[in-house]
Design a protein around this motif. Sequence first.
Motif, mmCIF file in Angstrom:
data_model
loop_
_atom_site.group_PDB
_atom_site.id
_atom_site.type_symbol
_atom_site.label_atom_id
_atom_site.label_comp_id
_atom_site.label_asym_id
_atom_site.label_seq_id
_atom_site.Cartn_x
_atom_site.Cartn_y
_atom_site.Cartn_z
ATOM 1 N N LYS A 1 0.830 -1.203 0.000
ATOM 2 C CA LYS A 1 0.000 0.000 0.000
ATOM 3 C C LYS A 1 0.863 1.252 0.000
ATOM 4 O O LYS A 1 0.568 2.227 -0.701
ATOM 5 C CB LYS A 1 -0.940 -0.008 1.202
ATOM 6 C CG LYS A 1 -2.060 1.014 1.110
ATOM 7 C CD LYS A 1 -3.107 0.788 2.187
ATOM 8 C CE LYS A 1 -4.266 1.751 2.028
ATOM 9 N NZ LYS A 1 -5.299 1.541 3.078
ATOM 10 N N ALA A 2 1.951 1.230 0.790
ATOM 11 C CA ALA A 2 2.857 2.377 0.821
ATOM 12 C C ALA A 2 3.502 2.587 -0.543
ATOM 13 O O ALA A 2 3.643 3.716 -1.018
ATOM 14 C CB ALA A 2 3.924 2.174 1.896
ATOM 15 N N ASP B 1 7.930 3.994 9.513
ATOM 16 C CA ASP B 1 8.969 5.000 9.358
ATOM 17 C C ASP B 1 10.270 4.465 9.944
ATOM 18 O O ASP B 1 10.434 4.394 11.164
ATOM 19 C CB ASP B 1 8.540 6.282 10.077
ATOM 20 C CG ASP B 1 9.527 7.426 9.916
ATOM 21 O OD1 ASP B 1 10.672 7.172 9.487
ATOM 22 O OD2 ASP B 1 9.150 8.563 10.245
ATOM 23 N N CYS C 1 2.279 1.807 -3.437
ATOM 24 C CA CYS C 1 1.297 2.266 -4.429
ATOM 25 C C CYS C 1 0.847 3.701 -4.183
ATOM 26 O O CYS C 1 0.563 4.446 -5.130
ATOM 27 C CB CYS C 1 0.087 1.337 -4.436
ATOM 28 S SG CYS C 1 0.432 -0.320 -5.075
ATOM 29 N N THR C 2 0.754 4.097 -2.897
ATOM 30 C CA THR C 2 0.239 5.430 -2.573
ATOM 31 C C THR C 2 1.338 6.466 -2.391
ATOM 32 O O THR C 2 1.081 7.663 -2.467
ATOM 33 C CB THR C 2 -0.596 5.389 -1.279
ATOM 34 O OG1 THR C 2 0.259 5.000 -0.180
ATOM 35 C CG2 THR C 2 -1.740 4.397 -1.399
ATOM 36 N N ASP C 3 2.562 6.003 -2.115
ATOM 37 C CA ASP C 3 3.689 6.888 -1.833
ATOM 38 C C ASP C 3 3.428 7.750 -0.599
ATOM 39 O O ASP C 3 3.903 8.881 -0.487
ATOM 40 C CB ASP C 3 3.999 7.782 -3.048
ATOM 41 C CG ASP C 3 5.418 8.342 -3.005
ATOM 42 O OD1 ASP C 3 6.301 7.668 -2.424
ATOM 43 O OD2 ASP C 3 5.648 9.446 -3.547
ATOM 44 N N GLU C 4 2.663 7.188 0.366
ATOM 45 C CA GLU C 4 2.329 7.893 1.597
ATOM 46 C C GLU C 4 3.046 7.237 2.778
ATOM 47 O O GLU C 4 2.937 6.023 2.979
ATOM 48 C CB GLU C 4 0.821 7.871 1.844
ATOM 49 C CG GLU C 4 -0.002 8.613 0.801
ATOM 50 C CD GLU C 4 0.248 10.111 0.810
ATOM 51 O OE1 GLU C 4 0.744 10.628 1.837
ATOM 52 O OE2 GLU C 4 -0.042 10.767 -0.206
ATOM 53 N N LEU C 5 3.766 8.023 3.577
ATOM 54 C CA LEU C 5 4.562 7.511 4.682
ATOM 55 C C LEU C 5 3.706 6.815 5.735
ATOM 56 O O LEU C 5 4.119 5.804 6.325
ATOM 57 C CB LEU C 5 5.367 8.642 5.336
ATOM 58 C CG LEU C 5 6.236 8.255 6.537
ATOM 59 C CD1 LEU C 5 7.267 7.196 6.153
ATOM 60 C CD2 LEU C 5 6.938 9.491 7.115
ATOM 61 N N GLU C 6 2.494 7.336 5.966
ATOM 62 C CA GLU C 6 1.653 6.755 7.012
ATOM 63 C C GLU C 6 1.198 5.339 6.688
ATOM 64 O O GLU C 6 0.695 4.622 7.574
ATOM 65 C CB GLU C 6 0.436 7.633 7.297
ATOM 66 C CG GLU C 6 -0.452 7.912 6.113
ATOM 67 C CD GLU C 6 -0.113 9.209 5.409
ATOM 68 O OE1 GLU C 6 -1.016 9.760 4.746
ATOM 69 O OE2 GLU C 6 1.039 9.660 5.520
ATOM 70 N N GLU C 7 1.364 4.926 5.448
ATOM 71 C CA GLU C 7 0.995 3.564 5.072
ATOM 72 C C GLU C 7 2.157 2.586 5.278
ATOM 73 O O GLU C 7 2.021 1.391 5.015
ATOM 74 C CB GLU C 7 0.553 3.513 3.608
ATOM 75 C CG GLU C 7 -0.632 4.382 3.270
ATOM 76 C CD GLU C 7 -1.902 3.964 3.981
ATOM 77 O OE1 GLU C 7 -1.933 2.856 4.540
ATOM 78 O OE2 GLU C 7 -2.866 4.755 3.980
ATOM 79 N N SER C 8 3.281 3.096 5.746
ATOM 80 C CA SER C 8 4.449 2.249 5.982
ATOM 81 C C SER C 8 4.959 2.477 7.397
ATOM 82 O O SER C 8 4.397 3.267 8.164
ATOM 83 C CB SER C 8 5.547 2.552 4.966
ATOM 84 O OG SER C 8 6.641 1.662 5.110
#
Length: 274
Positions: free
Chosen positions: A40-41, A52, A43-50
Amino acid sequence: MDKIKIKDLEVYANHGVFPEETKLGQKFLVSADLYTDVRKAGCTDELEESTDYGAVCHFITEYLQKHTWKLIESVAENLTREILLTYPLIREAEIEIKKPWAPIGLPLQSVSVTVRRSWHEVYVALGSNLGDKQKHLEDAVKALDELEDCKVEKVSDFIRTEPYGVTDQDEFLNGCLCLKTLKTPLELLETLHDLEKAAKRERIRHWGPRTLDLDILFYDDIICQEPELCIPHVDMQNRDFVLKPLKQIAPYKRHPGTLKTVTEMEQELEERVN
């Protein structure tokens, strides 16, 4: 499963057997393989989905500097547990603690300990036929969920069933739950026994009346045959009071020995009985 890798993070901390190690401190190198799903991280390039990894590095540093242990085995064990408890997206972690300045009086590059720990999926059967049966079961579910290293994920309905084995006793209230845990099978078994004792269970007669009965049915897909513990539960395929509530929360869970689903076992039992 995907992996985030941290290699040789330098931490100056106070761990060791000798007084000078705990007073003066020394350098440790920490490597971490963090197993998670980064789809998901990605595909979305959003830090909160991975997860840190920068935050994890700071967490490791602060945790090792805040605590003191004699053994790097304890450092690795406790750090791994805290990472899994703190970062919910991490399902499994492998941590290596290197001690470059190990005081053994001989030349060496480093000494290290590596541990690998993960969350485990466990199914537990619950039963009671003494006192306030529903309260005993609800209290057990609540107590398990409140443990730091256990998370109750699903709970079946509680069903009333006739006693099994010894029939001259009151009817039972039975159910099943699914939980995630960091405990080993034997550690979990001990925890379940403690909860039974807290409910004032007395083991007077085999299959006799009890305030609370907690049995491990499945632990991941392992097959375990120890003197004090057998997983999967050795008699679950013959117990409708186990299979019916278990089917509510895990109809397609497969027995690792027979490869039959819970639904198939319940259907076969019904055909044998009828």
